[in-house]
Motif scaffolding. Sequence first.
Motif, PDB file in Angstrom:
ATOM      1  N   GLU A  92       0.843  -1.067  -0.069  1.00 15.39           N
ATOM      2  CA  GLU A  92       0.066  -0.025  -0.003  1.00 15.39           C
ATOM      3  C   GLU A  92       0.984   1.531   0.034  1.00 15.39           C
ATOM      4  OE1 GLU A  92      -2.780  -0.019   3.338  1.00 15.39           O
ATOM      5  OE2 GLU A  92      -3.784  -1.869   2.409  1.00 15.39           O
ATOM      6  N   LEU A  93       0.278   2.311  -0.617  1.00 12.49           N
ATOM      7  CA  LEU A  93       0.914   3.682  -0.547  1.00 12.49           C
ATOM      8  C   LEU A  93       0.515   4.068   0.654  1.00 12.49           C
ATOM      9  CD1 LEU A  93       0.193   5.010  -4.160  1.00 12.49           C
ATOM     10  CD2 LEU A  93       2.195   3.493  -3.390  1.00 12.49           C
ATOM     11  N   HIS A  94       1.218   4.650   1.647  1.00 12.12           N
ATOM     12  CA  HIS A  94       1.024   5.081   2.979  1.00 12.12           C
ATOM     13  C   HIS A  94       1.651   6.663   3.197  1.00 12.12           C
ATOM     14  CE1 HIS A  94       0.075   1.198   5.596  1.00 12.12           C
ATOM     15  NE2 HIS A  94      -0.552   1.376   4.397  1.00 12.12           N
ATOM     16  N   GLU A  95       0.926   7.334   4.382  1.00 11.81           N
ATOM     17  CA  GLU A  95       1.376   8.448   4.536  1.00 11.81           C
ATOM     18  C   GLU A  95       1.532   8.483   6.115  1.00 11.81           C
ATOM     19  OE1 GLU A  95      -1.362  11.775   3.834  1.00 11.81           O
ATOM     20  OE2 GLU A  95      -2.846  10.737   4.365  1.00 11.81           O
ATOM     21  N   VAL A  96       2.416   9.214   6.793  1.00 11.70           N
ATOM     22  CA  VAL A  96       2.275   9.231   8.385  1.00 11.70           C
ATOM     23  C   VAL A  96       1.490  10.760   8.795  1.00 11.70           C
ATOM     24  CG1 VAL A  96       3.698   9.426  10.598  1.00 11.70           C
ATOM     25  CG2 VAL A  96       4.285   7.789   8.601  1.00 11.70           C
ATOM     26  N   VAL A  97       0.729  10.831   9.578  1.00  8.84           N
ATOM     27  CA  VAL A  97       0.137  12.034  10.014  1.00  8.84           C
ATOM     28  C   VAL A  97       0.243  12.103  11.502  1.00  8.84           C
ATOM     29  CG1 VAL A  97      -1.501  12.218   8.044  1.00  8.84           C
ATOM     30  CG2 VAL A  97      -2.104  11.009  10.032  1.00  8.84           C
TER      31      VAL A  97
END
Length: 186
Positions: A92-97
């Motif tokens: 999966e393509l992820h981001e961190v917030v």
Amino acid sequence: MNSEHLMFIHITNPRLVRGAAALAAIPFLLVACSSTDSSSTPARGADVIAVDDQWIKAADSGMSAAFGELTNDSDRAVTVVSATSPASARVELHEVVVAADGTKKMRPKEGGFVVPARGSIALEPGANHIMFMGLNAPLRTGAETTVTLTFDDGSSTTFTAQVRDFAGNQEKYEGDHAGTAPTPGA
């Protein structure tokens, strides 16, 4: 000298011959330029995105992540919409917030990674990254694996990344992933 001789002298003059040849070539150059107008056929994402400094976090099982720099040399934004790898059952393509409580949480990146025209984006620990979920085998330091990126235009490109040790960040996963905890550093 009569007119026949003058014409012969002018045609055999090397400067005039080159000039006449250049003038004769202009219609061909104009046709060639108009047939390759890049505004009518945009370049495919796979043709304009370069992947540099790519690496994958070493892991024995569970989850890991891939990092690097995506650079777009075209005049239009390109979006990475998905990724696959033989190293993992799911990618999966992820981001961190940063969550309301101040903790970092990773989650799927809505809409994918947009690489701006004539720009780049970094995939790095604690930020955007490519998440491997359900590793098929351990990812050992020094090994290499491939990752295939798919773009919004349907094209794809594959790159090879080396596995490296990284102690990394400690994010929590936002969402449901069958009870598996994220690997530190993703």
